[in-house]
Design a protein around this motif. Sequence first.
Motif, PDB file in Angstrom:
ATOM      1  N   MET A 129      20.308   8.969  -2.911  1.00 41.54           N
ATOM      2  CA  MET A 129      19.257   7.989  -3.099  1.00 41.54           C
ATOM      3  C   MET A 129      17.952   8.415  -2.440  1.00 41.54           C
ATOM      4  O   MET A 129      16.863   8.229  -3.002  1.00 41.54           O
ATOM      5  CB  MET A 129      19.707   6.627  -2.551  1.00 41.54           C
ATOM      6  CG  MET A 129      18.694   5.508  -2.777  1.00 41.54           C
ATOM      7  SD  MET A 129      18.188   5.337  -4.523  1.00 41.54           S
ATOM      8  CE  MET A 129      19.740   4.848  -5.267  1.00 41.54           C
ATOM      9  N   GLN A 130      18.039   9.007  -1.247  1.00 40.22           N
ATOM     10  CA  GLN A 130      16.816   9.443  -0.565  1.00 40.22           C
ATOM     11  C   GLN A 130      16.084  10.513  -1.361  1.00 40.22           C
ATOM     12  O   GLN A 130      14.856  10.466  -1.505  1.00 40.22           O
ATOM     13  CB  GLN A 130      17.153   9.974   0.832  1.00 40.22           C
ATOM     14  CG  GLN A 130      17.562   8.911   1.828  1.00 40.22           C
ATOM     15  CD  GLN A 130      19.048   8.632   1.820  1.00 40.22           C
ATOM     16  OE1 GLN A 130      19.684   8.684   0.775  1.00 40.22           O
ATOM     17  NE2 GLN A 130      19.599   8.321   2.989  1.00 40.22           N
ATOM     18  N   SER A 131      16.818  11.473  -1.882  1.00 37.60           N
ATOM     19  CA  SER A 131      16.167  12.545  -2.642  1.00 37.60           C
ATOM     20  C   SER A 131      15.585  12.015  -3.945  1.00 37.60           C
ATOM     21  O   SER A 131      14.516  12.466  -4.385  1.00 37.60           O
ATOM     22  CB  SER A 131      17.172  13.672  -2.930  1.00 37.60           C
ATOM     23  OG  SER A 131      18.250  13.199  -3.726  1.00 37.60           O
ATOM     24  N   ILE A 132      16.247  11.051  -4.569  1.00 35.24           N
ATOM     25  CA  ILE A 132      15.728  10.466  -5.811  1.00 35.24           C
ATOM     26  C   ILE A 132      14.413   9.737  -5.546  1.00 35.24           C
ATOM     27  O   ILE A 132      13.433   9.901  -6.285  1.00 35.24           O
ATOM     28  CB  ILE A 132      16.773   9.516  -6.429  1.00 35.24           C
ATOM     29  CG1 ILE A 132      17.983  10.307  -6.931  1.00 35.24           C
ATOM     30  CG2 ILE A 132      16.161   8.709  -7.568  1.00 35.24           C
ATOM     31  CD1 ILE A 132      19.148   9.437  -7.361  1.00 35.24           C
ATOM     32  N   LEU A 133      14.367   8.941  -4.483  1.00 35.18           N
ATOM     33  CA  LEU A 133      13.149   8.196  -4.172  1.00 35.18           C
ATOM     34  C   LEU A 133      12.015   9.117  -3.745  1.00 35.18           C
ATOM     35  O   LEU A 133      10.869   8.955  -4.176  1.00 35.18           O
ATOM     36  CB  LEU A 133      13.437   7.168  -3.074  1.00 35.18           C
ATOM     37  CG  LEU A 133      14.337   5.989  -3.470  1.00 35.18           C
ATOM     38  CD1 LEU A 133      14.634   5.119  -2.259  1.00 35.18           C
ATOM     39  CD2 LEU A 133      13.686   5.168  -4.566  1.00 35.18           C
ATOM     40  N   LEU A 134      12.324  10.087  -2.894  1.00 38.88           N
ATOM     41  CA  LEU A 134      11.280  10.989  -2.418  1.00 38.88           C
ATOM     42  C   LEU A 134      10.743  11.856  -3.547  1.00 38.88           C
ATOM     43  O   LEU A 134       9.528  12.041  -3.688  1.00 38.88           O
ATOM     44  CB  LEU A 134      11.822  11.865  -1.282  1.00 38.88           C
ATOM     45  CG  LEU A 134      12.122  11.139   0.039  1.00 38.88           C
ATOM     46  CD1 LEU A 134      12.781  12.086   1.024  1.00 38.88           C
ATOM     47  CD2 LEU A 134      10.846  10.560   0.636  1.00 38.88           C
ATOM     48  N   ALA A 135      11.648  12.396  -4.362  1.00 43.82           N
ATOM     49  CA  ALA A 135      11.208  13.246  -5.469  1.00 43.82           C
ATOM     50  C   ALA A 135      10.499  12.425  -6.546  1.00 43.82           C
ATOM     51  O   ALA A 135       9.557  12.910  -7.180  1.00 43.82           O
ATOM     52  CB  ALA A 135      12.403  13.987  -6.069  1.00 43.82           C
ATOM     53  N   GLY A 136      10.935  11.173  -6.766  1.00 44.12           N
ATOM     54  CA  GLY A 136      10.307  10.340  -7.788  1.00 44.12           C
ATOM     55  C   GLY A 136       8.911   9.886  -7.420  1.00 44.12           C
ATOM     56  O   GLY A 136       8.112   9.526  -8.297  1.00 44.12           O
ATOM     57  N   LEU A 137       8.586   9.910  -6.137  1.00 41.05           N
ATOM     58  CA  LEU A 137       7.263   9.476  -5.707  1.00 41.05           C
ATOM     59  C   LEU A 137       6.167  10.429  -6.189  1.00 41.05           C
ATOM     60  O   LEU A 137       5.037   9.998  -6.452  1.00 41.05           O
ATOM     61  CB  LEU A 137       7.237   9.363  -4.178  1.00 41.05           C
ATOM     62  CG  LEU A 137       5.960   8.811  -3.551  1.00 41.05           C
ATOM     63  CD1 LEU A 137       5.675   7.400  -4.060  1.00 41.05           C
ATOM     64  CD2 LEU A 137       6.077   8.813  -2.026  1.00 41.05           C
ATOM     65  N   ILE A 138       6.489  11.708  -6.326  1.00 34.29           N
ATOM     66  CA  ILE A 138       5.471  12.694  -6.711  1.00 34.29           C
ATOM     67  C   ILE A 138       5.016  12.490  -8.160  1.00 34.29           C
ATOM     68  O   ILE A 138       3.809  12.405  -8.424  1.00 34.29           O
ATOM     69  CB  ILE A 138       5.992  14.120  -6.468  1.00 34.29           C
ATOM     70  CG1 ILE A 138       6.300  14.310  -4.975  1.00 34.29           C
ATOM     71  CG2 ILE A 138       4.977  15.158  -6.934  1.00 34.29           C
ATOM     72  CD1 ILE A 138       6.917  15.645  -4.640  1.00 34.29           C
ATOM     73  N   PRO A 139       5.918  12.401  -9.149  1.00 33.83           N
ATOM     74  CA  PRO A 139       5.436  12.103 -10.513  1.00 33.83           C
ATOM     75  C   PRO A 139       4.715  10.759 -10.608  1.00 33.83           C
ATOM     76  O   PRO A 139       3.785  10.610 -11.411  1.00 33.83           O
ATOM     77  CB  PRO A 139       6.720  12.107 -11.349  1.00 33.83           C
ATOM     78  CG  PRO A 139       7.685  12.928 -10.574  1.00 33.83           C
ATOM     79  CD  PRO A 139       7.362  12.668  -9.144  1.00 33.83           C
ATOM     80  N   PHE A 140       5.133   9.795  -9.811  1.00 32.39           N
ATOM     81  CA  PHE A 140       4.458   8.498  -9.836  1.00 32.39           C
ATOM     82  C   PHE A 140       2.996   8.630  -9.405  1.00 32.39           C
ATOM     83  O   PHE A 140       2.106   7.981  -9.977  1.00 32.39           O
ATOM     84  CB  PHE A 140       5.195   7.510  -8.928  1.00 32.39           C
ATOM     85  CG  PHE A 140       4.527   6.173  -8.813  1.00 32.39           C
ATOM     86  CD1 PHE A 140       4.557   5.270  -9.862  1.00 32.39           C
ATOM     87  CD2 PHE A 140       3.849   5.811  -7.657  1.00 32.39           C
ATOM     88  CE1 PHE A 140       3.935   4.035  -9.766  1.00 32.39           C
ATOM     89  CE2 PHE A 140       3.224   4.580  -7.545  1.00 32.39           C
ATOM     90  CZ  PHE A 140       3.270   3.690  -8.602  1.00 32.39           C
ATOM     91  N   THR A 141       2.722   9.452  -8.402  1.00 37.17           N
ATOM     92  CA  THR A 141       1.332   9.653  -7.983  1.00 37.17           C
ATOM     93  C   THR A 141       0.517  10.359  -9.063  1.00 37.17           C
ATOM     94  O   THR A 141      -0.704  10.188  -9.124  1.00 37.17           O
ATOM     95  CB  THR A 141       1.278  10.474  -6.689  1.00 37.17           C
ATOM     96  OG1 THR A 141       1.935  11.735  -6.889  1.00 37.17           O
ATOM     97  CG2 THR A 141       1.967   9.735  -5.551  1.00 37.17           C
ATOM     98  N   VAL A 142       1.180  11.133  -9.921  1.00 40.18           N
ATOM     99  CA  VAL A 142       0.472  11.823 -11.006  1.00 40.18           C
ATOM    100  C   VAL A 142      -0.041  10.821 -12.037  1.00 40.18           C
ATOM    101  O   VAL A 142      -1.162  10.946 -12.552  1.00 40.18           O
ATOM    102  CB  VAL A 142       1.396  12.868 -11.664  1.00 40.18           C
ATOM    103  CG1 VAL A 142       0.795  13.398 -12.956  1.00 40.18           C
ATOM    104  CG2 VAL A 142       1.648  14.018 -10.702  1.00 40.18           C
TER     105      VAL A 142
END
Length: 718
Positions: free
Chosen positions: A574-587
Motif C-alpha cells: 500500500m505504501q508503494s502504491i500511494l507514493l508511486a501514484g502521487l507522481i502521476p497525479f502531480t503531472v
Amino acid sequence: MGKMLGTGLRWLLSSLIFAQVHAFYIPGWSIKSYQEGEHIPLLVNKVYSDNTQLQYAYYDLPFVCPPTGKTHGSGLLSGQSISLNLGEVLRGDRIVTSDIDLTVGHDTRCSFLCNQEVTRKDLKRARELVKDGYVVEWIVDNLPGATSFVTVDKSRKYYAAGFKLGYADYTSSTGKPRYYLNNHHTIVIRYRSAPGRDGERGGKVVVGFEVYTKSIGPNGKREEGCPAELHDVDENFELYMPPNKTSDSLLEKSQHASHAHDDMDEGDDDDTITIPYSYSVYFREDNSIEWNRRWDLYFVNQEEGSRIHWLAIINSLIICALLSGIVLMILSKTIRTDIKGYKEASAEDGRIRLTRKLKSGLRSPKLEKTSHGLLDQGAQGDDGADISSDDEALEDVTGWKLLHADVFRKPEFGHLLAPLVGSGMQLLFMSLGLVLLSAIGILNPSFRGGFLSASVGLFIFAGIFSGYFSARVYRTFDGQNFRKNALVTACLFPGLLFSLIFMLNLFVWAQASSTAIPFGTLIALVLLWLGIQVPLVYVGSWYGFVRTGPWEHPTKTASIPRQVPQQAWYIKSMQSILLAGLIPFTVIFIELLFVFQSMWQDKSGYYYVFGFLSVVSIILVLTVAEVTVVTVYVQLCSENYHWWWQSFFIGGGSAIWIFLYSIWYYLFKLHISGFVSSMLFFVYSFMACCVYGLLTGTVGFLTAYAFIRRLYGAIKVD
C-alpha cells in the motif's frame, strides 16, 4: 537525438494547438442557410443547474407553456420530439420543437405565448428550481441560447450557454430571499450573409443566438396578452401564493410578500394562479462573426486559462524529465554494471570448476540449485581440499539477480488479472481514439452528444483488443480454458459499469429527471454489449490464445519458491502504491482542475482544449511507465518477486489520489444539495477513477513486464 526529440515535441504541440483552435467545424459540415421570410425552428431542451446533478426536460415542467401542436413553416409540429443520437440521450437531452415563431428578417416587439394556470404545488416546484439556480437550454440552428456578457476590460463580448429560469432577491427589511420567475424572453438572432452561392442568392446564416429575460407581474396592463410596457416594469412575477389567494387584495399581497414564505405551504393545493408568458424577437445582422467561428464566443472568457494549461504542460515535462533521468541512470549504469558483473562472475566460476576437474581427473561434484537460485558445490572437493572460497567469484550476485528462478512465477488470482489487463487495453484504445478525434475537431461542441456516442462505439469495437491481450496474458499464466477467460473479460468490467448505472437509474427515475437513461436505451446498450462486444472479445481471445500463444520467458521457474525477506516500509504494497501514484497525479493535477470544472462546476460550458489534454495524456503515460519501472526495480532489488499485481496497482495508484481529490472538490468547491445529487457525484467519480485506474494500471503492468523480460533476458548465460 535530443534535438530530434525536441523538434518532434515542438511540432506535436504546434499541430495539436492549431487543431484545438480550428476544432469546432470542419469546412462543409452542417452549414444551413435561410432565406428572407423562412421559418427557423426554435427547439427547447432541458433545464439544468451547477448546484445539482439532476436535469429535467423543459416541457416536463408543470409551470411552462405546453406545446399546442401547431405546424410551423419548417414542417415541424410544436411538441414534436427530435431524433437524438445515443450520446444526447445519455447526457439527458430531450429536444422538442416549440411554439415560438422565428421568421427570418421579421422583428416582433411582443408575441403572447400562453396563460399557464398552475397550482400551489406547481408554484412551489418552480420556486425550488429557481432556488437551485436552474438555467434553460434552447437551441436555434444547433446553437444553444446564450446569455451575453462582456469581459472585465469591456473589450470583448462572450456567451454563457443557457439563461436563468428565474432569480432571487433579498429584501432589506427581512433579509430573506424572494424568488421571481422569468416569464418574458427577448430573443436576438444574429446573422450574416451565407458564404458562396447561397449568399449571392440572399441566403443568411445564424452566427449568434442570445436570450434576455424579464420577470413581469400578472397585474400590469396588457394588450392582447402582452405587457404594455417591457422596459420599465413596475412589478415582477413573484413565485408566491398567499394562503387565501381569493380574499387578498393587491395591498394585502404585498404585505404577505414582506413576510417569510413559510405560509405558502398553507392553503388548498387546488388553489391556482395564472402565469402569463410572452416573447420578443429581433434579427440583427452581424458581419464581425464568421460562421465557422461562431462557437468562439462561448470560450472567450476561458482563453485566459491557456497560460495555466501551458503551466500544466511545463510542470508535467519537468516531472517526466526527472523521472526519465532516473530511469536512464538505472538502465545505463546500475543495471548494466550488475549484468556485466554477473556474467563475469559466472564465467570465472565456470573456469575455476573446469580447472579443478582437469586436475583431479575426476567428474566434478553434482551441481544443485539452492533455494536462492545459485549454483553451490560441496563444501570440499574430491581431493579433500576446502573449496568454499571458490564461490567468492559469485559473491556479488545479490538483489534482483537472485530472483531469476522465481521472477516469472505465475501470480495468485492470475485468472482475474488477465481480464483486467484486457479491459485496460480496451479503455486505452478507446481513450486514444477519443483524444485524437477531439484534437482534430471531429468531436466538437456542435456535435452534441458526439463525445459520448464515440465513447460507447469505440469501447464496444475495442473489445477485440481486450480479448487479444487478455488471452495472451492468460495463456502466459498457463491458463487452459480461453472461452471462460473471454467470458470473464467481456462481462467483468462492463458488467460492473452497467450495474452501477442501472442502480443509479432507479434513484434518478424516482426524481422524474431526464438524467435517467430511458429503459429502451438501456436495452439497446445491453444488445450492443452482448451482441457486438462479447463476440468481438471472443474473436480477439481466440486469436491471442490459439494463433499467437503465450509470451516466452527468458528464464525457467524453479519448482520451490524462495522465501521473500522482510521488506522496508516504503516497499510494502500500500505504501508503494500511494507514493508511486502521487507522481502521476502531480503531472495531471493542473489539467484536472479544468476537467472537474467543466464536468461538475460549469456544466453550461464545454471542455474544448483537447490539444493540451492530448499532450498531458502522452506525458502521463510516459510518467506512469517510468514510475512503475523504478518502483518494480526497487522491489526486485529487495528480493521480492511478487511484482505482477503490484505493477498493475502501482500504475493505477494515482486513481486513489484523484478520488481523494474529488472528495475535496465536493466539500470545498461545489454546492451540491440533496442525497441523489451527491450520490450521483460520488458514483460517477468512482466509475471515472475505475476507468482511469484500469487504463494506467494496464500501462504500468505491460511496461513492467517488458522491462523484466528484457532485464532477465540480458543475464542469461549460454
